[in-house]
Design a protein around this motif. Structure first.
Motif, PDB file in Angstrom:
ATOM      1  N   TRP A 155       9.338   1.859  -8.146  1.00  0.00           N
ATOM      2  CA  TRP A 155       8.916   1.562  -6.782  1.00  0.00           C
ATOM      3  C   TRP A 155       9.938   1.968  -5.738  1.00  0.00           C
ATOM      4  CZ3 TRP A 155      11.565  -1.538  -3.401  1.00  0.00           C
ATOM      5  CH2 TRP A 155      12.583  -2.339  -3.946  1.00  0.00           C
ATOM      6  N   ASP A 156      11.242   1.842  -6.075  1.00  0.00           N
ATOM      7  CA  ASP A 156      12.270   2.143  -5.086  1.00  0.00           C
ATOM      8  C   ASP A 156      12.317   3.632  -4.740  1.00  0.00           C
ATOM      9  OD1 ASP A 156      13.239   2.379  -7.782  1.00  0.00           O
ATOM     10  OD2 ASP A 156      15.259   2.590  -7.015  1.00  0.00           O
ATOM     11  N   ALA A 157      11.846   4.482  -5.645  1.00  0.00           N
ATOM     12  CA  ALA A 157      11.814   5.918  -5.359  1.00  0.00           C
ATOM     13  C   ALA A 157      10.832   6.222  -4.230  1.00  0.00           C
ATOM     14  CB  ALA A 157      11.446   6.696  -6.609  1.00  0.00           C
ATOM     15  N   TRP A 158       9.684   5.544  -4.229  1.00  0.00           N
ATOM     16  CA  TRP A 158       8.718   5.741  -3.148  1.00  0.00           C
ATOM     17  C   TRP A 158       9.295   5.262  -1.816  1.00  0.00           C
ATOM     18  CZ3 TRP A 158       5.178   8.948  -4.532  1.00  0.00           C
ATOM     19  CH2 TRP A 158       4.593   8.900  -5.810  1.00  0.00           C
ATOM     20  N   ARG A 159       9.950   4.110  -1.826  1.00  0.00           N
ATOM     21  CA  ARG A 159      10.566   3.593  -0.603  1.00  0.00           C
ATOM     22  C   ARG A 159      11.664   4.541  -0.110  1.00  0.00           C
ATOM     23  NH1 ARG A 159      10.441  -2.015   0.586  1.00  0.00           N
ATOM     24  NH2 ARG A 159       8.288  -2.722   0.348  1.00  0.00           N
ATOM     25  N   ARG A 160      12.462   5.067  -1.043  1.00  0.00           N
ATOM     26  CA  ARG A 160      13.547   5.983  -0.691  1.00  0.00           C
ATOM     27  C   ARG A 160      12.979   7.269  -0.077  1.00  0.00           C
ATOM     28  NH1 ARG A 160      16.028   5.332  -4.960  1.00  0.00           N
ATOM     29  NH2 ARG A 160      15.117   6.982  -6.232  1.00  0.00           N
ATOM     30  N   ALA A 161      11.904   7.778  -0.665  1.00  0.00           N
ATOM     31  CA  ALA A 161      11.282   8.992  -0.128  1.00  0.00           C
ATOM     32  C   ALA A 161      10.771   8.759   1.292  1.00  0.00           C
ATOM     33  CB  ALA A 161      10.147   9.440  -1.035  1.00  0.00           C
ATOM     34  N   CYS A 162      10.217   7.579   1.536  1.00  0.00           N
ATOM     35  CA  CYS A 162       9.769   7.244   2.894  1.00  0.00           C
ATOM     36  C   CYS A 162      10.949   7.234   3.861  1.00  0.00           C
ATOM     37  CB  CYS A 162       9.087   5.876   2.908  1.00  0.00           C
ATOM     38  SG  CYS A 162       7.416   5.841   2.236  1.00  0.00           S
ATOM     39  N   ALA A 192       3.805   2.614  -6.727  1.00  0.00           N
ATOM     40  CA  ALA A 192       3.528   2.865  -5.312  1.00  0.00           C
ATOM     41  C   ALA A 192       2.976   1.615  -4.631  1.00  0.00           C
ATOM     42  CB  ALA A 192       2.547   4.025  -5.170  1.00  0.00           C
ATOM     43  N   LEU A 193       2.076   0.924  -5.307  1.00  0.00           N
ATOM     44  CA  LEU A 193       1.507  -0.300  -4.740  1.00  0.00           C
ATOM     45  C   LEU A 193       2.573  -1.374  -4.564  1.00  0.00           C
ATOM     46  CD1 LEU A 193      -1.870  -0.508  -6.718  1.00  0.00           C
ATOM     47  CD2 LEU A 193      -1.480   0.396  -4.409  1.00  0.00           C
ATOM     48  N   ILE A 194       3.468  -1.482  -5.536  1.00  0.00           N
ATOM     49  CA  ILE A 194       4.573  -2.437  -5.424  1.00  0.00           C
ATOM     50  C   ILE A 194       5.452  -2.100  -4.222  1.00  0.00           C
ATOM     51  CG2 ILE A 194       6.719  -3.238  -6.527  1.00  0.00           C
ATOM     52  CD1 ILE A 194       5.250  -2.926  -9.219  1.00  0.00           C
ATOM     53  N   ALA A 195       5.620  -0.789  -3.957  1.00  0.00           N
ATOM     54  CA  ALA A 195       6.441  -0.346  -2.830  1.00  0.00           C
ATOM     55  C   ALA A 195       5.737  -0.483  -1.489  1.00  0.00           C
ATOM     56  CB  ALA A 195       6.852   1.111  -3.039  1.00  0.00           C
ATOM     57  N   GLY A 196       4.461  -0.857  -1.523  1.00  0.00           N
ATOM     58  CA  GLY A 196       3.727  -1.062  -0.284  1.00  0.00           C
ATOM     59  C   GLY A 196       2.999   0.151   0.236  1.00  0.00           C
ATOM     60  N   LEU A 197       2.895   1.202  -0.583  1.00  0.00           N
ATOM     61  CA  LEU A 197       2.150   2.386  -0.209  1.00  0.00           C
ATOM     62  C   LEU A 197       0.734   2.313  -0.768  1.00  0.00           C
ATOM     63  CD1 LEU A 197       5.292   3.320  -0.533  1.00  0.00           C
ATOM     64  CD2 LEU A 197       4.350   5.634  -0.518  1.00  0.00           C
ATOM     65  N   GLY A 198      -0.167   3.054  -0.149  1.00  0.00           N
ATOM     66  CA  GLY A 198      -1.445   3.280  -0.784  1.00  0.00           C
ATOM     67  C   GLY A 198      -1.243   4.318  -1.877  1.00  0.00           C
ATOM     68  N   ALA A 199      -2.204   4.454  -2.781  1.00  0.00           N
ATOM     69  CA  ALA A 199      -2.034   5.400  -3.877  1.00  0.00           C
ATOM     70  C   ALA A 199      -3.337   6.087  -4.238  1.00  0.00           C
ATOM     71  CB  ALA A 199      -1.469   4.693  -5.109  1.00  0.00           C
ATOM     72  N   VAL A 200      -3.248   7.385  -4.469  1.00  0.00           N
ATOM     73  CA  VAL A 200      -4.323   8.137  -5.100  1.00  0.00           C
ATOM     74  C   VAL A 200      -3.704   8.842  -6.299  1.00  0.00           C
ATOM     75  CG1 VAL A 200      -5.586   8.455  -2.948  1.00  0.00           C
ATOM     76  CG2 VAL A 200      -4.001  10.231  -3.714  1.00  0.00           C
ATOM     77  N   ALA A 201      -4.526   9.223  -7.253  1.00  0.00           N
ATOM     78  CA  ALA A 201      -3.990   9.780  -8.489  1.00  0.00           C
ATOM     79  C   ALA A 201      -4.713  11.044  -8.899  1.00  0.00           C
ATOM     80  CB  ALA A 201      -4.078   8.749  -9.612  1.00  0.00           C
ATOM     81  N   VAL A 202      -3.971  11.907  -9.571  1.00  0.00           N
ATOM     82  CA  VAL A 202      -4.535  13.073 -10.249  1.00  0.00           C
ATOM     83  C   VAL A 202      -4.420  12.799 -11.745  1.00  0.00           C
ATOM     84  CG1 VAL A 202      -4.319  15.538 -10.701  1.00  0.00           C
ATOM     85  CG2 VAL A 202      -3.893  14.651  -8.393  1.00  0.00           C
ATOM     86  N   VAL A 203      -5.550  12.838 -12.438  1.00  0.00           N
ATOM     87  CA  VAL A 203      -5.557  12.513 -13.868  1.00  0.00           C
ATOM     88  C   VAL A 203      -5.717  13.788 -14.691  1.00  0.00           C
ATOM     89  CG1 VAL A 203      -6.652  11.167 -15.681  1.00  0.00           C
ATOM     90  CG2 VAL A 203      -6.566  10.264 -13.352  1.00  0.00           C
ATOM     91  N   ASN A 204      -4.651  14.147 -15.401  1.00  0.00           N
ATOM     92  CA  ASN A 204      -4.713  15.244 -16.362  1.00  0.00           C
ATOM     93  C   ASN A 204      -5.004  14.674 -17.748  1.00  0.00           C
ATOM     94  OD1 ASN A 204      -4.022  17.463 -14.581  1.00  0.00           O
ATOM     95  ND2 ASN A 204      -1.975  16.568 -14.478  1.00  0.00           N
ATOM     96  N   ASP A 205      -5.458  15.524 -18.653  1.00  0.00           N
ATOM     97  CA  ASP A 205      -5.852  15.066 -19.985  1.00  0.00           C
ATOM     98  C   ASP A 205      -4.753  14.277 -20.687  1.00  0.00           C
ATOM     99  OD1 ASP A 205      -8.289  16.273 -19.662  1.00  0.00           O
ATOM    100  OD2 ASP A 205      -7.810  18.046 -20.860  1.00  0.00           O
ATOM    101  N   HIS A 206      -3.509  14.680 -20.499  1.00  0.00           N
ATOM    102  CA  HIS A 206      -2.411  14.070 -21.240  1.00  0.00           C
ATOM    103  C   HIS A 206      -2.179  12.606 -20.867  1.00  0.00           C
ATOM    104  CE1 HIS A 206       0.992  14.621 -23.954  1.00  0.00           C
ATOM    105  NE2 HIS A 206       1.702  13.868 -23.134  1.00  0.00           N
ATOM    106  N   VAL A 207      -2.584  12.208 -19.661  1.00  0.00           N
ATOM    107  CA  VAL A 207      -2.347  10.832 -19.210  1.00  0.00           C
ATOM    108  C   VAL A 207      -3.645  10.051 -19.016  1.00  0.00           C
ATOM    109  CG1 VAL A 207      -0.153  11.442 -18.103  1.00  0.00           C
ATOM    110  CG2 VAL A 207      -2.277  11.511 -16.761  1.00  0.00           C
TER     111      VAL A 207
END
Length: 224
Positions: A149-156, A179-194
């Protein structure tokens, strides 16, 4: 006069615009295979996905009883993945992703393209993407396939964005949660591997990032 903050989108480029999850798996498979250590999707999911490189490797190495040190393996994995990313990005930024970025930037949304690759090594690949509303940012995360979560806050903070008016575009269920923990909204891209991961909490899930995906993100940001 108070500083004006733009609405923003932080894109986890390595795991959304390209299939970094598969690239990371292949990098780990090669590294461990060279040392006679079995590695497969089940091992990855059980011991590494979403966790710290060194901690996950230490846990797995204790199971297989190898003498290889997790500290050295974690560094080798991190360095190997960054090199693999640089090589993949050098092949060219996907046109659909360029359209995704342009659609957002043209509406005044600041787009931060986050990568684990060395910025100097990949800057030229993004030369026709970057601009007043588009920045390239390095996040040297040691989290396997995601960021905390802190990475998202740091990027902001580093890009003059506010978490509550910023959307994280992530390539894992773990990234959605952080991202949600950091207080951001989130959208995702889902590839087969995940695809097995839990993407609950995401505002939207995409198969690829393109102009249509950008229009959906603009709607989430309430940008007309």
């Amino acid at each position: 006069m108070a500083e004006e903050f733009k609405k923003g989108v932080i894109v986890e480029f390595d795991f959304t615009a390209i299939d970094g999850a598969k690239l990371l798996f292949d990098t780990a498979s090669k590294l461990l295979g060279e040392n006679g250590i079995e590695f497969n999707a089940r091992v990855e999911a059980q011991h590494l996905a979403g966790g710290n490189y060194q901690g996950g490797l230490a846990e797995y190495f204790a199971v297989v009883k190898t003498k290889k040190t997790p500290q050295k393996a974690a560094k080798d994995l991190s360095d190997g993945f960054k090199a693999a990313l640089a090589a993949e990005i050098a092949k060219g930024v996907p046109p659909a992703f360029k359209a995704f970025v342009k659609t957002l930037a043209d509406k005044g949304v600041k787009v931060v393209i986050s990568t684990r690759a060395e910025v100097e090594a990949v800057m030229s690949a993004f030369s026709d993407v970057l601009g007043d509303n588009v920045a390239l940012y390095q996040e040297p995360s040691q989290t396997y396939g995601s960021v905390k979560w802190d990475a998202w806050r740091r990027a902001c903070a580093m890009n003059k964005l506010r978490n509550f008016t910023t959307i994280a575009v992530t390539g894992s269920g773990f990234g959605v949660k952080s991202a949600l923990i950091a207080g951001l909204g989130a959208v995702a891209v889902v590839n087969d591997h995940v695809a097995y991961q839990d993407f609950g909490g995401a505002d939207e899930v995409f198969g690829t990032l393109d102009a249509n995906a950008a229009k959906t993100v603009l709607g989430i940001l309430r940008v007309a």
